[in-house]
Design a protein around this motif. Structure first.
Motif, PDB file in Angstrom:
ATOM      1  N   VAL A 169       0.716  -1.143   0.392  1.00 50.81           N
ATOM      2  CA  VAL A 169      -0.145  -0.418  -0.440  1.00 50.81           C
ATOM      3  C   VAL A 169       1.063   1.195  -0.264  1.00 50.81           C
ATOM      4  O   VAL A 169       0.620   2.188  -0.241  1.00 50.81           O
ATOM      5  N   SER A 170       2.609   0.659   0.925  1.00 51.98           N
ATOM      6  CA  SER A 170       3.477   2.642   0.824  1.00 51.98           C
ATOM      7  C   SER A 170       3.420   2.725  -0.712  1.00 51.98           C
ATOM      8  O   SER A 170       3.332   4.008  -1.180  1.00 51.98           O
ATOM      9  N   GLY A 171       3.577   2.237  -1.922  1.00 52.39           N
ATOM     10  CA  GLY A 171       3.875   2.307  -3.169  1.00 52.39           C
ATOM     11  C   GLY A 171       1.950   2.851  -4.308  1.00 52.39           C
ATOM     12  O   GLY A 171       2.707   3.593  -5.288  1.00 52.39           O
ATOM     13  N   ASP A 172       1.257   2.754  -3.123  1.00 51.59           N
ATOM     14  CA  ASP A 172      -0.092   2.652  -3.910  1.00 51.59           C
ATOM     15  C   ASP A 172      -0.722   4.015  -4.487  1.00 51.59           C
ATOM     16  O   ASP A 172      -0.811   4.995  -3.510  1.00 51.59           O
ATOM     17  N   PRO A 193     -12.228  20.584  10.349  1.00 50.94           N
ATOM     18  CA  PRO A 193     -11.173  21.551   9.031  1.00 50.94           C
ATOM     19  C   PRO A 193      -9.918  21.660   9.454  1.00 50.94           C
ATOM     20  O   PRO A 193      -8.487  21.918   8.811  1.00 50.94           O
ATOM     21  N   LEU A 194      -9.650  21.367  10.750  1.00 52.03           N
ATOM     22  CA  LEU A 194      -7.774  22.716  11.490  1.00 52.03           C
ATOM     23  C   LEU A 194      -7.449  21.055  11.126  1.00 52.03           C
ATOM     24  O   LEU A 194      -6.037  21.734  10.813  1.00 52.03           O
ATOM     25  N   ASP A 195      -7.998  20.238  11.572  1.00 48.95           N
ATOM     26  CA  ASP A 195      -6.863  18.955  11.509  1.00 48.95           C
ATOM     27  C   ASP A 195      -6.237  19.029  10.019  1.00 48.95           C
ATOM     28  O   ASP A 195      -5.414  18.358   9.407  1.00 48.95           O
ATOM     29  N   LYS A 196      -7.427  18.738   9.112  1.00 44.45           N
ATOM     30  CA  LYS A 196      -7.054  18.711   7.784  1.00 44.45           C
ATOM     31  C   LYS A 196      -6.320  19.246   7.186  1.00 44.45           C
ATOM     32  O   LYS A 196      -5.242  18.674   5.783  1.00 44.45           O
ATOM     33  N   ILE A 197      -6.438  20.602   6.657  1.00 46.61           N
ATOM     34  CA  ILE A 197      -5.464  21.501   7.586  1.00 46.61           C
ATOM     35  C   ILE A 197      -3.282  21.167   8.086  1.00 46.61           C
ATOM     36  O   ILE A 197      -2.423  20.615   7.135  1.00 46.61           O
ATOM     37  N   ILE A 198      -3.871  20.890   9.491  1.00 53.47           N
ATOM     38  CA  ILE A 198      -2.717  20.214   9.880  1.00 53.47           C
ATOM     39  C   ILE A 198      -2.166  19.018   9.262  1.00 53.47           C
ATOM     40  O   ILE A 198      -1.357  18.983   8.702  1.00 53.47           O
ATOM     41  N   TRP A 199      -2.562  17.901   8.856  1.00 52.82           N
ATOM     42  CA  TRP A 199      -2.338  17.164   8.108  1.00 52.82           C
ATOM     43  C   TRP A 199      -1.693  17.292   6.866  1.00 52.82           C
ATOM     44  O   TRP A 199      -0.833  15.646   6.700  1.00 52.82           O
ATOM     45  N   PHE A 204       0.394  13.464   6.040  1.00 53.27           N
ATOM     46  CA  PHE A 204       0.530  12.931   5.955  1.00 53.27           C
ATOM     47  C   PHE A 204       1.834  12.996   4.604  1.00 53.27           C
ATOM     48  O   PHE A 204       2.318  11.814   4.494  1.00 53.27           O
ATOM     49  N   PRO A 205       2.587  14.151   4.572  1.00 51.98           N
ATOM     50  CA  PRO A 205       3.936  13.460   3.828  1.00 51.98           C
ATOM     51  C   PRO A 205       4.894  12.777   4.571  1.00 51.98           C
ATOM     52  O   PRO A 205       6.015  12.177   3.992  1.00 51.98           O
ATOM     53  N   ARG A 206       4.501  13.259   5.910  1.00 48.24           N
ATOM     54  CA  ARG A 206       5.998  12.243   6.712  1.00 48.24           C
ATOM     55  C   ARG A 206       5.803  10.748   6.359  1.00 48.24           C
ATOM     56  O   ARG A 206       6.285   9.916   6.312  1.00 48.24           O
ATOM     57  N   LEU A 207       4.068  10.258   6.895  1.00 43.06           N
ATOM     58  CA  LEU A 207       3.582   9.423   6.942  1.00 43.06           C
ATOM     59  C   LEU A 207       4.548   8.839   4.998  1.00 43.06           C
ATOM     60  O   LEU A 207       4.496   7.709   5.750  1.00 43.06           O
ATOM     61  N   GLY A 210       7.581   8.520   5.050  1.00 42.31           N
ATOM     62  CA  GLY A 210       8.593   6.842   6.395  1.00 42.31           C
ATOM     63  C   GLY A 210       8.278   5.166   5.991  1.00 42.31           C
ATOM     64  O   GLY A 210       9.371   4.780   5.888  1.00 42.31           O
ATOM     65  N   LEU A 211       6.849   5.218   5.228  1.00 43.60           N
ATOM     66  CA  LEU A 211       6.144   3.750   4.664  1.00 43.60           C
ATOM     67  C   LEU A 211       6.787   3.416   3.605  1.00 43.60           C
ATOM     68  O   LEU A 211       7.552   2.608   3.445  1.00 43.60           O
ATOM     69  N   LEU A 212       7.719   4.139   2.495  1.00 40.53           N
ATOM     70  CA  LEU A 212       8.150   4.041   1.076  1.00 40.53           C
ATOM     71  C   LEU A 212       9.652   4.258   1.629  1.00 40.53           C
ATOM     72  O   LEU A 212       9.913   2.715   1.400  1.00 40.53           O
ATOM     73  N   ASP A 213      10.150   4.488   2.876  1.00 34.81           N
ATOM     74  CA  ASP A 213      11.387   4.130   2.712  1.00 34.81           C
ATOM     75  C   ASP A 213      11.748   2.810   3.778  1.00 34.81           C
ATOM     76  O   ASP A 213      12.246   2.172   3.745  1.00 34.81           O
TER      77      ASP A 213
END
Ligand code: HEC
Ligand code: HEC
Length: 506
Positions: A169-172, A193-199, A204-207, A210-213
């Protein structure tokens, strides 16, 4: 009555003037904006600054659900954990939980046994604790009630299949913010809505990175190994590629396969000082517990020593549940005599009051040439790796590893809780105790792993299978040999039945 001074009169005139009113309005507006900004910042900061594990007062709950510190470095956000089955039904057999990988669920709890929660900078993270590999399930008969037992091997858990899913799934492309947020909604854990901005900007980018690595390191390792199958994990090779940055392609042919059976971890206290792990590479209980935590995804930076010590103290005198087998008592007495003669020196024995941890060779290493079982797990633990463990992990702290060493065989371990420990041997290559008393060529060549129905011959019901069937364990593959440990195989059928009767009482 007093009259205004000249200055006061001038100020009053300015307040009444249009310019003065605008200035005051501006000040007021600025104040409101400032206040709003403070509130917003405080909310964001509040979300980002809260950190800490979910705590359980009950010790068995702590073992099954409490954090040992693995979430921060290795975990997934709770919401992503919940969303994956909705986003990738093809990997979950359409189920909305993780039962397809053999994770166990208790009552109506939301997370499976062995998955713990910790908030890190406002994000709820989940990952493994000890129970994921050390809690299993048994039934006394087909379609009987399931019983969960802490401390027994996680006989149903297919960590290999789970790891492969995470890699896939990490490459999907579906693992992108929009589809993931939609899946979270579906799973009932949508973001505000606030979390959406933070995420979008922070989580998301960090997740994804990390998964791809992790996927890039593990994929080539798994490609070089036969399936682990339920109830087994490669203990040391994932550690080499994840912790020590060794590329899987650089691992030698002789060390790259190391899948081993999950052991039971009852009654750890009496095991202090014994050379344990399957190959007996460590004689310190504290180090075995700590290195186990690293296997769960803890790092020297994130480890929760207090939590692990709490688990360890409990395991110290944690008894296995009593065997439900009811063999003929006279056969047990005869079998006990055979066992004391042929087996007890290496393994200790089951007494009327519980397990007796005594034997001239108990807790020592039997040379591979003597024991003759599959050498792959032994060879996967190399001298070079042992040196790295001691040099790099917790170095300079009181927790630095000192007792790890390269051995040349497998450990003579206690056999307490034996009825819950099938399939047998370090690689789980022999399905029942009766099979272990047969010569290697007469032991089953293939059998299904992952069963939880207790077999009258010891272990779990494990029918023969075709190698291409899911969960089919093939003893002809590298690391899977069922050779060796020929103690008792020369006994006649009656003597074997007696010995088995006694073993069923462990
Ligand atoms: C990812 C699965 C996994 C997790 C998580 C895990 N273990 Fe283990 N554990 C194993 C395996 C596999 C072995 C056997 C290692 C070997 O020798 O190859 C083992 C061995 C052990 C042993 C030594 C058993 C013996 O008699 O040789 C102890 C004690 C232990 N684990 C305790 C723990 C504790 C405590 C935790 C949590 C801090 C933990 N484990 C977490 C898989 C796991
Ligand atoms: C010389 C020492 C020695 C003797 C004698 C011995 N064993 Fe073992 N036994 C071992 C070793 C070492 C292992 C681990 C081998 C491996 O996993 O590759 C083992 C593993 C086992 C296991 C598997 C445990 C598990 O958790 O999977 C069982 C069961 C067992 N022995 C039963 C017996 C019985 C019954 C006898 C007597 C007929 C016996 N052993 C005699 C050394 C011995």
């Amino acid at each position: 009555m007093s009259y205004p001074t000249a200055v006061e009169a001038e100020l009053a005139r300015r307040r009444r003037s249009p310019l003065g009113r605008i200035v005051r309005l501006l000040i007021l507006l600025w104040g409101v904006v400032f206040l709003l900004a403070i509130i917003l910042l405080a909310t964001v900061a509040g979300r980002f600054m809260s950190s800490g594990p979910t705590v359980y007062a009950d010790i068995d709950d702590h073992f099954r659900f409490g954090s040992i510190g693995a979430e921060t470095a290795s975990g997934l956000p709770y919401r992503v954990w919940k969303a994956l089955p909705f986003l990738f039904p093809e990997h979950f057999d359409g189920r909305k939980d993780y039962s397809t990988f053999g994770f166990l669920y208790e009552d109506d709890r939301d997370l499976p046994i062995g998955i713990s929660e910790r908030t890190q900078q406002g994000v709820d993270l989940v990952w493994f604790n000890c129970a994921v590999c050390h809690t299993g399930r048994y039934r006394l008969e087909e379609r009987g009630d399931p019983h969960l037992a802490s401390g027994m091997p996680a006989n149903t858990l297919d960590l290999g299949k789970f790891t492969q899913m995470v890699i896939d799934v990490s490459g999907d492309p579906k693992l992108a913010p929009e589809p993931l947020m939609a899946a979270m909604e579906e799973a009932g854990v949508g973001l505000d809505p606030l979390d959406k901005i933070i995420w979008r900007f922070a989580v998301f980018p960090r997740l994804r990175e990390g998964l791809l690595d992790r996927a890039a390191r593990l994929r080539p390792l798994l490609a070089r190994q036969p399936d682990w199958n339920p109830g087994r994990v490669d203990t040391f090779n994932p550690y080499k590629v994840l912790e020590f940055d060794i590329a899987a392609s650089e691992l030698d042919e002789t060390e790259v396969v190391g899948a081993s059976d999950f052991p039971s971890i009852f009654l750890q206290g009496p095991r202090e000082g014994m050379q344990l792990h399957w190959d007996g590479n460590n004689d310190s209980l504290a180090e075995r517990n700590l290195s186990a935590a690293l296997g769960a995804g803890v790092t020297p930076e994130t480890v929760d020593h207090a939590s692990i010590e709490r688990v360890a103290a409990w395991l110290s005198d944690f008894e296995p549940p009593a065997s439900p087998h009811r063999p003929d008592p006279e056969a047990v007495v005869r079998g006990r005599e055979l066992y004391m003669d042929k087996c007890a020196a290496c393994h200790g024995y089951q007494g009327s009051e519980g397990y007796v941890f005594e034997g001239a060779k108990l807790g020592t290493v039997e040379l591979i040439g003597e024991i003759g079982t599959d050498p792959a797990r032994l060879d996967s633990y190399t001298k070079a790796f042992s040196d790295l463990q001691k040099e790099k992990l917790f170095a300079g702290t009181p927790h630095a590893f000192r007792r790890f060493r390269k051995t040349d065989g497998y450990a003579n371990a206690p056999l307490d809780g034996l009825w819950l420990r099938g399939p047998y041997l370090h690689n789980g290559s022999v399905p029942t105790l009766a099979d272990l008393l047969e010569a290697p060529e007469n032991r089953p060549a293939t059998f299904l792993r992952g069963g939880d129905v207790i077999d009258g011959n010891g272990g779990f019901v494990s029918p023969a299978c075709e190698p291409d069937m899911p969960n089919c364990f093939d003893t002809r593959l590298p690391g899977n040999s069922n050779s060796g440990h020929v103690y008792g195989v020369g006994l006649d059928a009656t003597a074997k039945a007696d010995l088995l009767a006694y073993l069923l009482t462990f």
